[in-house]
Design an enzyme around this catalytic site. Structure first.
Site, PDB file in Angstrom:
ATOM      1  N   SER A 210       0.832  -1.191   0.000  1.00  0.00           N
ATOM      2  CA  SER A 210       0.000   0.000   0.000  1.00  0.00           C
ATOM      3  C   SER A 210       0.877   1.254   0.000  1.00  0.00           C
ATOM      4  CB  SER A 210      -0.970  -0.034   1.178  1.00  0.00           C
ATOM      5  OG  SER A 210      -1.942   0.983   1.060  1.00  0.00           O
ATOM      6  N   GLU A 328      -9.428  -5.645  -3.721  1.00  0.00           N
ATOM      7  CA  GLU A 328      -8.814  -4.468  -3.085  1.00  0.00           C
ATOM      8  C   GLU A 328      -9.835  -3.493  -2.508  1.00  0.00           C
ATOM      9  OE1 GLU A 328      -5.642  -3.793  -2.595  1.00  0.00           O
ATOM     10  OE2 GLU A 328      -4.427  -4.759  -4.140  1.00  0.00           O
ATOM     11  N   HIS A 419      -8.020  -5.210   0.466  1.00  0.00           N
ATOM     12  CA  HIS A 419      -6.748  -4.496   0.483  1.00  0.00           C
ATOM     13  C   HIS A 419      -5.972  -4.848   1.750  1.00  0.00           C
ATOM     14  CE1 HIS A 419      -3.950  -1.293  -0.494  1.00  0.00           C
ATOM     15  NE2 HIS A 419      -4.122  -0.735   0.700  1.00  0.00           N
TER      16      HIS A 419
END
Length: 531
Positions: A210, A328, A419
């Site tokens: 990320s 995600e 995610h």
């Protein structure tokens, strides 16, 4: 005895009476860590002086020295950050925060010698997180022969604000990117010191997810990081446009203007007055003022827009392992635009001649799924495949994955492959005690099978540049066949994971960029009409 933070060169630490201690001698002084089974762990090691007082909003400075033995058995505090709502999936508040936070941690086998090194950069939108989070325990990597390093870096406005007065103080006339400079300073520390811990400074892999993956795209394109790492593991990156220091570009105001208006909105008339405020006050007020921490294209640390650096060949030619998750955006639904009454008409109105291509990939048959997939691909999928393609074109081994694994508690919460959901598997952190309180817990035997395979792949890639596992198939390079590893209920090799996805989003970005418009969340139903 102090356990964290930076110290003055004249601070003296008494010799600890630790029956389970492990010691090393650095240029800075002697450290005592702790033995945990067959591992040695050193926590809270300062890699820079404290970025406080006049050091706030300046590049990191050389790390401190000390006399005696410094206790390295406890994590240093996480960097200053805002509170996260306790209902958030990612709620995992740090036990301690401080502006004096530039420390790193090392896990190693007792007899490590010339071992591969992984340096972990945590995620959290460049706003939250820290190396002390339980999920980021490096023990499983160390048990597989890796010297594992995790680090803190400055977050929020303290780490990413640019400002004209900061430019004036800088020898290079630039500002912003302090969190990135912290990461570079930590890599320099690793290069200088990791051999003392049995690591090979010529075999360093940087790994991030990320915001950590975003940081890796910065590191890949920053001249300041050249030669500091030899491989990269990139989990869920994005390659959006970023503010440029002194000029408006692609719909963004100059970064220095953003910084000036942010400090003004926070009630500070000058940089001097802002330095007199507490770090937490700065962080909280910046959040209320709408400040978004991100890299600044300053011509020095980040010479140009990330995609321009990749297109121009100005990036680190290193082997990469990169991927994204099939679900995600299931945990990021706040980014989704409102669903229209007529989805197809809305797409046609926005994409004109390209609308058939958009609808072919994101059809009206399941609007909810199409909206999730559009944003997933526009942010993460396109960016991942772009990095893999550019490294392949540079004759580097590049390996791509799609994490598509779901387990009962995630399925029940409608969070399949959300995610960051790969992280417990990558770290071998499936124990509920290592996860944030709201995280759906993987609790089946097959979860452990998948985790062991990913740990094998990740650590072998760090060691040799080739991901291998006896629990999974041979993972080929992306290459001309567009090969990838699908990490689902089974581990399977496929080709061209989402036909047409990369080409469509590449064209959309090309058109936005040519029009001087941004490229990030303005996709799908959130897009203005193409010219």
């Amino acid at each position: 005895m102090a356990v964290s933070g930076c110290v003055r060169s004249d601070d003296v630490y008494p010799v600890a009476v630790l029956t389970n201690g492990a010691t090393v001698n650095l240029r800075q002084g002697q450290l005592v860590g702790v033995r945990e089974g067959d591992l040695e762990v050193f926590r809270g090691i300062p890699y820079s002086a404290a970025p406080t007082g006049e050091g706030r909003w300046k590049a990191p400075s050389p790390p401190p020295n000390w006399s005696g033995v410094r206790d390295a058995t406890a994590f240093g505090p996480s960097c200053i950050q805002p509170a996260v709502p306790d209902r958030s999936l990612y709620y995992d508040p740090p036990l301690q925060t401080s502006e004096d936070c530039l420390t790193l941690n090392i896990w190693k086998q007792t007899r490590s010698d010339n071992a591969p090194v992984i340096v972990w950069i945590h995620g959290g939108s460049l706003r939250i997180g820290g190396s002390a989070q339980s999920m980021y325990d490096g023990s499983e990597f160390a048990r597989r022969g890796v010297v594992f390093v995790s680090l803190n870096y400055r977050l929020g406005a303290l780490g990413w604000l640019a400002h004209p007065e900061m430019n004036a103080e800088s020898p290079d006339g630039i500002s912003g990117n302090y969190g990135l400079l912290d990461q570079i300073a930590a890599l320099e520390w690793v290069s200088d010191n990791i051999s003392v811990f049995g690591g090979d400074p010529a075999n360093v892999t940087v790994m991030g997810e990320s915001a950590g993956a975003l940081s890796l795209t910065y590191l890949l394109t920053s001249p300041k990081a050249e030669g500091l790492f030899q491989k990269a593991i990139i989990e869920s990156p994005n390659s959006r446009n970023f503010p440029e220091l002194g000029r408006a570009a692609y719909g963004a105001r100059p970064a220095e203007e953003i910084g000036a208006s942010t400090l003004s909105a926070m009630g500070f008339s000058s940089l001097e007055s802002a330095r007199e405020a507490t770090a937490q006050e700065i962080t909280d007020k910046a959040g209320l003022a709408g400040f978004i921490p991100q890299g600044t294209i300053d011509g020095e640390v980040l010479p140009s827009q990330i995609i321009d650096s990749f297109d121009g060949g100005a990036f680190a030619n290193v082997p990469v392992l990169a991927g994204f998750n099939s679900g995600e955006v299931r945990s990021q639904r706040l980014f989704l635009p409102r669903k229209p009454d007529d989805y197809e008409a809305a797409i046609v109105a926005r994409y004109g001649a390209l609308s058939n291509d958009v609808l072919a990939l994101y059809p009206r048959a399941d609007v909810d799924a199409s909206m999730l997939a559009t944003l997933r691909d526009g942010i993460y999928g396109w960016a991942t495949e772009r990095i893999v393609r550019r490294e392949t074109e540079a004759d580097q081994p590049a390996f791509m994955y799609v994490f598509d694994y779901c387990y009962p508690s995630a399925e029940k919460a409608d969070l399949c492959a959300f995610h960051a959901s790969e992280l417990p598997f990558v770290f071998g952190a499936l124990d509920p005690d290592k996860l944030s309180p709201n995280w759906p817990v993987p609790d089946g035997e097959h979860d452990h099978v998948v985790s062991r395979a990913l740990l094998d792949y990740w650590t072998s890639f760090a060691a040799t540049g080739q991901p291998e596992s006896i629990s999974g198939p041979v993972w080929p390079v992306y290459g001309g066949d567009q090969a990838y590893l699908n990490i689902g209920q089974e581990l399977e090799v496929g080709n061209n994971p989402m036909p047409g996805m990369f080409e469509l989003h590449e064209e959309l970005v090309r058109q936005r960029k040519a029009a001087g418009a941004p490229w990030f969340l303005n996709i799908g139903l959130g897009a203005p009409p193409l010219e």
